[in-house]
Structures are given as C-alpha cells and as structure tokens.
Motif scaffolding. Structure first.
Motif, short mmCIF file in Angstrom:
data_model
loop_
_atom_site.label_atom_id
_atom_site.label_comp_id
_atom_site.label_asym_id
_atom_site.label_seq_id
_atom_site.Cartn_x
_atom_site.Cartn_y
_atom_site.Cartn_z
N PHE A 129 8.06 11.49 36.34
CA PHE A 129 6.63 11.37 36.62
C PHE A 129 6.22 12.20 37.83
O PHE A 129 5.10 12.12 38.30
N GLU A 130 7.16 12.99 38.36
CA GLU A 130 6.86 13.83 39.52
C GLU A 130 6.47 15.22 39.02
O GLU A 130 7.29 15.95 38.47
N LEU A 131 5.20 15.60 39.16
CA LEU A 131 4.71 16.86 38.65
C LEU A 131 4.80 17.94 39.71
O LEU A 131 4.76 17.68 40.90
N GLU A 132 4.90 19.17 39.23
CA GLU A 132 4.96 20.30 40.15
C GLU A 132 3.58 20.55 40.75
O GLU A 132 2.58 20.54 40.05
N ASP A 133 3.55 20.81 42.04
CA ASP A 133 2.30 21.12 42.72
C ASP A 133 2.66 21.93 43.95
O ASP A 133 3.28 21.42 44.88
N THR A 134 2.28 23.20 43.96
CA THR A 134 2.68 24.09 45.04
C THR A 134 1.63 24.23 46.12
O THR A 134 1.84 24.94 47.10
N ARG A 135 0.50 23.56 45.99
CA ARG A 135 -0.53 23.67 47.01
C ARG A 135 -0.13 22.89 48.26
O ARG A 135 0.73 22.01 48.19
N PRO A 136 -0.76 23.20 49.42
CA PRO A 136 -0.47 22.43 50.64
C PRO A 136 -0.73 20.94 50.40
O PRO A 136 -1.65 20.58 49.66
N PRO A 137 0.07 20.07 51.02
CA PRO A 137 -0.06 18.63 50.75
C PRO A 137 -1.44 18.05 51.03
O PRO A 137 -1.85 17.09 50.38
N PHE A 138 -2.17 18.62 52.01
CA PHE A 138 -3.46 18.05 52.38
C PHE A 138 -4.59 18.46 51.44
O PHE A 138 -5.71 17.98 51.59
N ILE A 139 -4.32 19.31 50.46
CA ILE A 139 -5.33 19.68 49.46
C ILE A 139 -5.17 18.73 48.27
O ILE A 139 -4.13 18.71 47.61
N LEU A 140 -6.20 17.96 47.97
CA LEU A 140 -6.12 16.93 46.95
C LEU A 140 -6.78 17.39 45.65
O LEU A 140 -7.76 18.15 45.67
N ASN A 141 -6.26 16.92 44.52
CA ASN A 141 -6.90 17.19 43.23
C ASN A 141 -7.84 16.05 42.87
O ASN A 141 -8.02 15.10 43.64
N GLY A 142 -8.43 16.12 41.69
CA GLY A 142 -9.42 15.12 41.28
C GLY A 142 -8.89 13.70 41.25
O GLY A 142 -9.49 12.80 41.86
#
Length: 485
Positions: free
Chosen positions: A35-48
């Motif tokens: 359930f851990e998805l890839e996300d390369t953006r900085p941690p403080f940038i949140l998605n919807g």
C-alpha cells in the motif's frame, strides 16, 4: 500525541516508539508494503487525498488549541461579568483553566484504547461529538441564575468533559493520519496535523478581537454586562469547524493499513478458521451424499462458519490486553515508552504552565489591560495574545514541517530542549530586569523552539522513519516464533 500504528495497542500510549530490529536479521517484509505508493515530490508537498485528510484530522487539533487557550480571555471577561472587574478567586480560576487538561488525560487513555480495541472507524468522530456537546453546555452557563461561584463551577465541569473529547482527538487523529500516510512523509503529515494547534490559538485571539469590536459601542455606553455575550460567542464559534467535519469523521472508512496490521500476530487464528471452513465443507459434502436437502446443507455450513468466526473474534478481543502487557513487559519497548512519555510530561509542565497563565507575560510586554475602560482593557489583552501567538508560536510548527524529514526527529527534539532551557533560564533569571524588547525577543524565541522542538517531536517520535512500525512488530513476532521452534 500519538501514532498508534507503532504498537499492538498504542493509540493510548501516543508517544511510545519502536525499537528497530537487530541489524543482523533479514528485514521482514509484509503485505503492508503493497500500500506504499511511489511519490518523488518533496514530503511537504501534499496531493488531493492528503489535503482532505489534513482537513478532517487537522480541524481536531485546531479545536484542541482553540478550546484550551480561549479560556484565558474568557476568564478576564468573567471578571467584569461576575466580579465587577475584580480578580476571580484563585482556586476557582485555576480549576476552570485546568479543567480541560484534566479531562484530556482521561480522553487520551479512553479513546486511545478504544481505537485499538474496536477499530478507528467505530470510534472516530465520537470525540468530536463530545466536544460539540460540552461546548454547547458551556455557553449555556446560566450566569443570571447562579452565584458567581456556581457559574465558574458549571463552566469548569463542562470544560473537563470538553477536555475528554480534546484528549481523545490526540490519539485518534494521529492514528488516522499515520494509518493513511506514506512512510517517507508520515512525519511531515503528522507535523502538518499538529501545526493546526498554532492556527487554533491564533484564530482564537483574532476571534476575540473581532467580537469585542462588534460590542465596542455597547460596552463603551456603560453596558459592561454585555460581555456575557462576548465570551459565549467566542466559545461558540468553535462549533462551526466542528460541525463542518463531523460527517466526514463519522463516515471515514477503516484504513487498509489498519486492517492489515490487525492481522499481524493472528495468523494461527486465521489458519484455524480456514481449517474449520474446510471441515465444514467436507461435512456438508458427506451430508449431501447421504441425501440431505441442499438448502439445509448450506444453512448448516454457514452457521458453523459464523460460529468459528465469532469465536475467533472473541478470542482476538480477549487477547488485546494480554498482547499489550506482553509487549511492554520487554524492557526495550517499555524504555522507549517511558522515554518519550516522560519527555512529553516534562515539556508540558512548562508549555501549558506558560500558555494557560499568559497574564504575567502580557504584563511584561505592556498588554495586561490594567488600566482604562473595560472594553479597552479586554481589547488590549486580546491584542497581546495575538502578538504572542504570531511571533513564534505558529512559525515554529512550519519549520518543523519543512525540516522534519531532513534533520530528523531526534535532532529537532534535542536542540529544541536545549534552546528552550536556555531561554527559560534567561527569562527566569532576568524576568524583571529585561527591557520590553528583550523580553519579547526571548519569549518569541522560546515559543518558536517549543514548536520547532520537543512540542512537535514528542508527537512525531512514535513513527519510525524509513520503516513501517507494523512490519517491525511483525518481524519481532516471527523471531519469537522461530525461537520457540
């Protein structure tokens, strides 16, 4: 202040941590990693979805700070409503201000254990309902029918109940957030949630000033008793965000991570249930061969399967407490629990001791409202509260948000404690001799390093950077089973 994913029963012990597995052991992998998805953006940038989660859980911490610290201006207003501007009785004032904190202790244990025992979905939202109910009862305080002492006791009792809800929100919102956060940004998400405390305190000061401005002409005309309406409105405004997120909390589904984590340690029970189902299938096949009706065969099979499932569920519930005590019976786990909880306890002596008694600080910076008309005095105190909050309280949280995944939890906590001790020592030694500017600078830095420091990190330490705490616990169970073989 909690992350319940770290322990088999941790929502009630929010700041305990997990000891990492020995380096020589092969790292255990579990389905939780699916359930851990890839996300390369900085941690403080949140998605919807993360923004939505921040809104649902963050409102709880916003209300926590709003409700806890709004009592400072409210206590001053009650002086004019009940005692013609004289000070409130010291004992009653202390009881009223401490009421929410007393209830908070009860709420953290009660809702924390309930969240692990019954599940997050079954419990989440109930703490907000309690906050709403206690807030309504607080603003219904019949000041005209009770003596001044009775009025303060009424408010104090309902603030204890309010505190139970506030305390319940700490483990609930923390576990809800951590269960739904990616591992690489779990600390950032928890810091974002916790930062809403700063906004709650800031908005509380702003709301007080705005409502006082609305009552300015009335109070300056000599109707000082109208301050009774001011404090009720200021407290009642917290109901707006509370009702706004209640539905989302009550309908939030159980997280996949929690459901998977709940299976850890119960593989034997699951195998027993599967075996019972298989035995039931064999029995039904025999019955069918002997000529039993198919409908009766299906009914018997379904009943047997349900009985096995219910028995396993009851055993799991009974095992809950045994698992908790068995886990913390080990010194490596008890040590981390004691270390984090004692740090939190010692920090909050200073943190709440200062923030629930800001009149002394306001006096030092010239905003204590000792002179002038009642409205002027109240407005000056509200302005002073706003200054204190804006200078260091809010910024400290967001420095933590931006740096927690880079600097690390331990580094932020250690430097926070050291600098807090430094500025507290300066204020203690030079309290009456510092100039106004020097006092404001020192106090602002103290507030800043409270929140870019131990006040935030004692809430974050339960989550283990880089590894899933549930996977760590599963590995420990695997090692225990291997040792018994």
């Amino acid at each position: 202040m909690s992350d319940s994913a770290s322990f088999p029963s941790t929502a009630a012990s929010p700041k305990a941590t997990h000891a990492p597995a020995p380096a020589t052991q092969e790292q255990y992998t579990s389905r939780l990693e699916d359930f851990e998805l890839e996300d390369t953006r900085p941690p403080f940038i949140l998605n919807g979805p993360e923004m939505k989660l921040l809104g649902i859980a963050g409102v709880g911490f916003f209300l926590d700070a709003y409700d806890l610290f709004i009592i400072n201006p409210v206590a001053t207003m009650l002086q004019f409503r009940l005692y013609d501007g004289a000070a409130l009785p010291a004992g009653l004032q202390g009881f009223m201000k401490a009421g929410a904190n007393i209830g908070s202790v009860i709420g953290q244990f009660t809702f924390g254990f309930a969240a692990d025992y019954f599940g997050r979905k079954a419990v989440y939202g109930k703490e907000l309902m309690l906050i709403i109910f206690a807030t309504i009862m607080s603003i219904c305080d019949p000041t005209g029918d009770l003596t001044p002492t009775g009025t303060l006791i009424w408010l104090s009792v309902w603030r204890i109940i309010l505190g139970i809800g506030v305390g319940g929100d700490y483990p609930m919102s923390a576990s809800i957030t951590s269960d739904r956060s990616r591992l690489r940004k779990r600390g950032t998400m928890l810091a974002y949630i916790f930062a809403n405390q700063g906004w709650g305190s800031l908005v509380g000061a702003l709301a007080t000033m705005i409502v006082l401005l609305c009552y300015k002409s009335t109070m300056e005309a000599g109707h000082t008793s109208k301050v009774d309406g001011v404090w009720r409105i200021v407290i009642g405004l917290s109901l707006i965000p509370a009702f706004g997120t209640l539905y989302q909390r009550l309908t939030l589904p159980e997280s996949t991570r929690f459901k998977e984590a709940s299976k850890i340690g119960h593989e034997e029970e699951n195998m027993a249930e599967l075996k019972a189902q298989a035995d039931a299938d064999v029995a039904s096949a025999d019955s069918s061969a002997q000529g039993k009706p198919s409908s009766e065969k299906a009914r018997v099979t379904e009943q047997e399967t349900q009985e096995v499932h219910d028995a396993n569920l009851a055993a799991a519930k009974k095992e809950h407490w045994a698992e908790f005590f068995r886990y913390f019976r080990q010194w490596r786990h008890l040590r981390t629990l004691l270390g984090t909880s004692v740090c939190w306890f010692l920090l909050d002596i200073a943190f709440y001791g200062i923030n629930l008694n800001q009149n002394v600080v306001l006096q030092q910076i010239g905003f204590d409202g000792k002179s002038g008309q009642p409205w002027e005095r109240l407005f000056k105190i509200a302005t002073g509260n706003l200054i204190i909050t804006a200078l260091g309280f809010v910024p400290g949280y967001y420095v933590t948000v931006l740096t927690v995944e880079k600097l690390g939890r331990k580094w932020i906590q250690t430097q926070g404690f050291l600098l807090e001790a430094l500025f507290l020592a300066i204020l203690a030694g030079k309290f009456h001799s510092l100039s106004t500017v020097a006092f404001i600078v020192n106090f602002a830095l103290l507030q800043f390093f409270f929140n870019f420091g131990a006040n935030a990190t004692t809430y974050l330490l339960p989550e283990t950077k880089g590894r899933d705490p549930d996977a760590i616990y599963a590995q420990e169970l695997e090692e225990e089973r291997a040792a018994r073989r």
